[in-house]
Design a protein around this motif. Structure first.
Motif, PDB file in Angstrom:
ATOM      1  N   LEU A   1       5.512  55.619  66.247  1.00  0.00           N
ATOM      2  CA  LEU A   1       4.198  56.010  65.641  1.00  0.00           C
ATOM      3  C   LEU A   1       3.853  56.698  66.342  1.00  0.00           C
ATOM      4  CD1 LEU A   1       2.295  52.029  64.872  1.00  0.00           C
ATOM      5  CD2 LEU A   1       3.291  54.334  63.034  1.00  0.00           C
ATOM      6  N   THR A   2       2.850  57.552  66.332  1.00  0.00           N
ATOM      7  CA  THR A   2       2.391  58.999  67.405  1.00  0.00           C
ATOM      8  C   THR A   2       2.065  58.417  68.419  1.00  0.00           C
ATOM      9  OG1 THR A   2       1.154  59.511  65.732  1.00  0.00           O
ATOM     10  CG2 THR A   2       0.082  60.479  67.514  1.00  0.00           C
ATOM     11  N   GLY A   3       1.614  58.005  69.176  1.00  0.00           N
ATOM     12  CA  GLY A   3       2.117  57.264  70.175  1.00  0.00           C
ATOM     13  C   GLY A   3       3.132  56.774  71.723  1.00  0.00           C
ATOM     14  N   VAL A   4       4.542  56.504  71.136  1.00  0.00           N
ATOM     15  CA  VAL A   4       5.255  56.750  71.801  1.00  0.00           C
ATOM     16  C   VAL A   4       5.847  57.796  71.533  1.00  0.00           C
ATOM     17  CG1 VAL A   4       7.742  56.246  71.448  1.00  0.00           C
ATOM     18  CG2 VAL A   4       6.483  54.371  69.944  1.00  0.00           C
ATOM     19  N   ASP A   5       5.989  59.215  70.591  1.00  0.00           N
ATOM     20  CA  ASP A   5       6.387  60.579  70.586  1.00  0.00           C
ATOM     21  C   ASP A   5       5.472  60.918  72.148  1.00  0.00           C
ATOM     22  OD1 ASP A   5       8.040  60.024  68.647  1.00  0.00           O
ATOM     23  OD2 ASP A   5       6.874  61.903  67.478  1.00  0.00           O
ATOM     24  N   GLU A   6       3.840  60.759  72.343  1.00  0.00           N
ATOM     25  CA  GLU A   6       3.003  61.393  73.039  1.00  0.00           C
ATOM     26  C   GLU A   6       3.565  60.855  74.567  1.00  0.00           C
ATOM     27  OE1 GLU A   6      -1.116  60.043  71.708  1.00  0.00           O
ATOM     28  OE2 GLU A   6      -1.178  61.959  70.299  1.00  0.00           O
ATOM     29  N   MET A   7       4.087  58.941  74.360  1.00  0.00           N
ATOM     30  CA  MET A   7       4.302  59.357  76.050  1.00  0.00           C
ATOM     31  C   MET A   7       5.687  59.392  76.270  1.00  0.00           C
ATOM     32  SD  MET A   7       5.953  54.217  76.301  1.00  0.00           S
ATOM     33  CE  MET A   7       4.289  54.607  75.096  1.00  0.00           C
ATOM     34  N   VAL A   8       6.766  59.861  75.134  1.00  0.00           N
ATOM     35  CA  VAL A   8       7.749  60.663  75.560  1.00  0.00           C
ATOM     36  C   VAL A   8       7.431  61.798  76.503  1.00  0.00           C
ATOM     37  CG1 VAL A   8       9.917  61.722  74.900  1.00  0.00           C
ATOM     38  CG2 VAL A   8       9.184  59.419  73.538  1.00  0.00           C
ATOM     39  N   LEU A   9       6.842  62.880  75.418  1.00  0.00           N
ATOM     40  CA  LEU A   9       6.417  63.888  76.155  1.00  0.00           C
ATOM     41  C   LEU A   9       5.568  63.814  77.240  1.00  0.00           C
ATOM     42  CD1 LEU A   9       4.659  65.769  72.662  1.00  0.00           C
ATOM     43  CD2 LEU A   9       7.266  65.969  73.941  1.00  0.00           C
ATOM     44  N   SER A  10       4.944  62.979  77.808  1.00  0.00           N
ATOM     45  CA  SER A  10       3.899  62.877  79.014  1.00  0.00           C
ATOM     46  C   SER A  10       5.294  62.670  80.182  1.00  0.00           C
ATOM     47  CB  SER A  10       3.497  62.055  79.128  1.00  0.00           C
ATOM     48  OG  SER A  10       2.832  61.424  79.841  1.00  0.00           O
ATOM     49  N   LEU A  11       6.276  61.327  79.849  1.00  0.00           N
ATOM     50  CA  LEU A  11       7.201  61.099  80.976  1.00  0.00           C
ATOM     51  C   LEU A  11       8.010  62.072  80.646  1.00  0.00           C
ATOM     52  CD1 LEU A  11       8.215  58.081  79.740  1.00  0.00           C
ATOM     53  CD2 LEU A  11       6.619  58.958  81.405  1.00  0.00           C
ATOM     54  N   SER A  12       8.711  62.862  79.871  1.00  0.00           N
ATOM     55  CA  SER A  12       9.104  64.509  80.184  1.00  0.00           C
ATOM     56  C   SER A  12       8.648  65.068  80.992  1.00  0.00           C
ATOM     57  CB  SER A  12      10.022  64.788  78.980  1.00  0.00           C
ATOM     58  OG  SER A  12      10.691  66.495  79.229  1.00  0.00           O
ATOM     59  N   ALA A  13       7.789  66.005  80.174  1.00  0.00           N
ATOM     60  CA  ALA A  13       6.445  66.667  81.235  1.00  0.00           C
ATOM     61  C   ALA A  13       6.601  66.522  82.783  1.00  0.00           C
ATOM     62  CB  ALA A  13       5.334  67.109  80.443  1.00  0.00           C
ATOM     63  N   LYS A  14       6.207  64.771  83.089  1.00  0.00           N
ATOM     64  CA  LYS A  14       6.563  64.619  84.663  1.00  0.00           C
ATOM     65  C   LYS A  14       7.935  64.299  84.976  1.00  0.00           C
ATOM     66  CE  LYS A  14       2.441  61.588  84.518  1.00  0.00           C
ATOM     67  NZ  LYS A  14       1.431  62.115  83.485  1.00  0.00           N
ATOM     68  N   GLY A  15       8.628  65.173  84.453  1.00  0.00           N
ATOM     69  CA  GLY A  15      10.422  65.257  85.348  1.00  0.00           C
ATOM     70  C   GLY A  15      11.050  64.687  84.912  1.00  0.00           C
ATOM     71  N   LEU A  16      10.880  63.386  84.132  1.00  0.00           N
ATOM     72  CA  LEU A  16      11.815  62.676  84.104  1.00  0.00           C
ATOM     73  C   LEU A  16      12.701  63.354  82.968  1.00  0.00           C
ATOM     74  CD1 LEU A  16       9.643  60.669  84.541  1.00  0.00           C
ATOM     75  CD2 LEU A  16      10.731  59.130  83.627  1.00  0.00           C
TER      76      LEU A  16
END
Length: 386
Positions: free
Chosen positions: A95-110
């Protein structure tokens, strides 16, 4: 019913089989049932469905990854096979929320491995590094559109800088990523673009960057603040002849330290302070003992009001942006190719101000300087030029 069951049986809130997962399952299945009802035109077991030409045809089980973990839902089907659910689309596994979570974590450097481990630990969801890469690759289309968007015809100030990232093509090597940040006529921050160069930072490539910005509609800039790269003022003049180039005072101070022992740096900094805080160019010249080679790029801000001086005397504004980029880049170590590096930098930039508070601070900070620019550059800083 779920709440009463949780109370009576001690059902846990989160985790596999928890209250949130069951609630999510019921909400999704209820929404899917509503979708197929709209598609067929009649409720389940309704007599209107007889001889309608299409009807329900049972369900199929499907597991989707949600913010509360993996949830198995029953997706209804129709006899004609024309039902296209929108809540949980065909072949959709997240679901969309998971994609947004992945993008957010990736943008933070993970890294992709760290994101996968995080989702497994917190949500009990197994998401491969390849899946995470597929999710983050979606930003590339948006990046291309962002990088080529039309620009305002005029910006009061541009801050330019380059940071080095390690990219592995044939071998790992430092490559410069060029960043241009503008201050709009309304006092907002706007990143105009990012570019990956070859070799070291050079004025020739900056000329290419400035030319591209001009081709995207940027015709006039009042001041451009840089770190003092040799040849950069000439590149600016080629594209925007009326633009004033200001070298960062902090970089000039650092450069002056090269000619002295470490124990003398504090004394030198104290001795040079009267130069860059002088009330006028004439007063600064009286105290000028060093900086002869960089003097032409140092003195421009001395002719302006103190409000302008405070915001253009250094590249601190863009250095804070680059610090966020470096944080994301550092976690990777190096990138397999240029596209991966650019994706990382772009995602870091898109996550700069998630709450919008930074935008408000910028607007407040630049209110007085823009008023001073309006007086100093009468006829260029007006609403009609934006």
């Amino acid at each position: 019913m779920l709440i009463e069951r949780a109370r009576s049986e001690g059902l846990q809130l989160s985790g596999e089989g928890g209250l949130l997962q069951q609630l999510t399952k019921r909400v999704l299945e209820g929404a899917l049932e509503g979708e197929i009802t709209d598609h067929l035109g009649y409720d389940k077991h309704d007599s209107e469905g007889r001889n309608s030409g299409n009807s329900r045809n049972g369900t199929r089980a499907k597991t989707v990854l949600t913010d509360v973990g993996p949830v198995e839902v029953k997706v209804p089907r129709d006899v004609a096979g024309t039902f296209e659910p929108q809540i949980v689309k065909k072949r959709q596994r997240r679901l969309t929320g998971v994609d947004e979570m992945v993008l957010s974590l990736s943008a933070k450097g993970l890294t992709h491995g760290e994101i996968s481990a995080h989702l497994a630990e917190v949500y009990g969801a197994e998401v491969s590094k390849q899946t995470i890469s597929t999710i983050t690759d979606k930003v590339m289309d948006g990046m291309a559109e962002w990088q080529n968007r039309p620009l305002d015809r005029f910006y009061p100030v541009l801050f330019v800088d380059a940071i080095n990232v390690k990219i592995r093509d044939d071998q790992v090597a430092n490559r410069p990523i060029y960043v241009v940040m503008a201050v709009t006529a309304e006092g907002h921050r706007d990143i105009l673009g990012i570019w990956a160069g070859d070799g070291g930072e050079g004025a020739k490539y900056w000329l290419h960057v400035f030319t591209e910005l001009k081709n995207r509609g940027l015709d006039d800039v009042l001041m451009l603040v840089c770190d003092g790269l040799k040849g950069l003022p000439e590149a600016v003049e080629t594209v925007w002849p009326r633009t004033i180039v200001q070298t960062c005072v902090v970089h000039l101070l650092r450069n002056s330290f090269r000619y002295a022992a470490r124990q003398d740096w504090d004394k030198i900094a104290k001795a040079l302070r009267p130069v860059y805080t002088a009330p006028s160019q004439e007063a600064a010249e009286e105290r000028f003992l060093e900086f002869q080679e960089a003097w032409a790029e140092f003195v421009p801000f001395l002719r302006f009001d103190v409000e302008i001086r405070k915001v253009v005397c250094s590249t601190n504004a863009i250095e804070s942006v680059n610090a966020r980029i470096r944080k994301a880049v550092r976690a990777r170590g190096h990138f397999p190719n240029e596209a991966a590096a650019m994706k990382c930098v772009y995602m870091a930039l898109m996550s700069l101000d998630p709450t919008g508070k930074g935008r408000k601070r910028w607007t407040q900070r630049w209110k007085a300087p823009l008023n001073a620019f309006q007086i100093e550059f009468e006829g260029r800083l007006t609403p009609t030029t934006n």
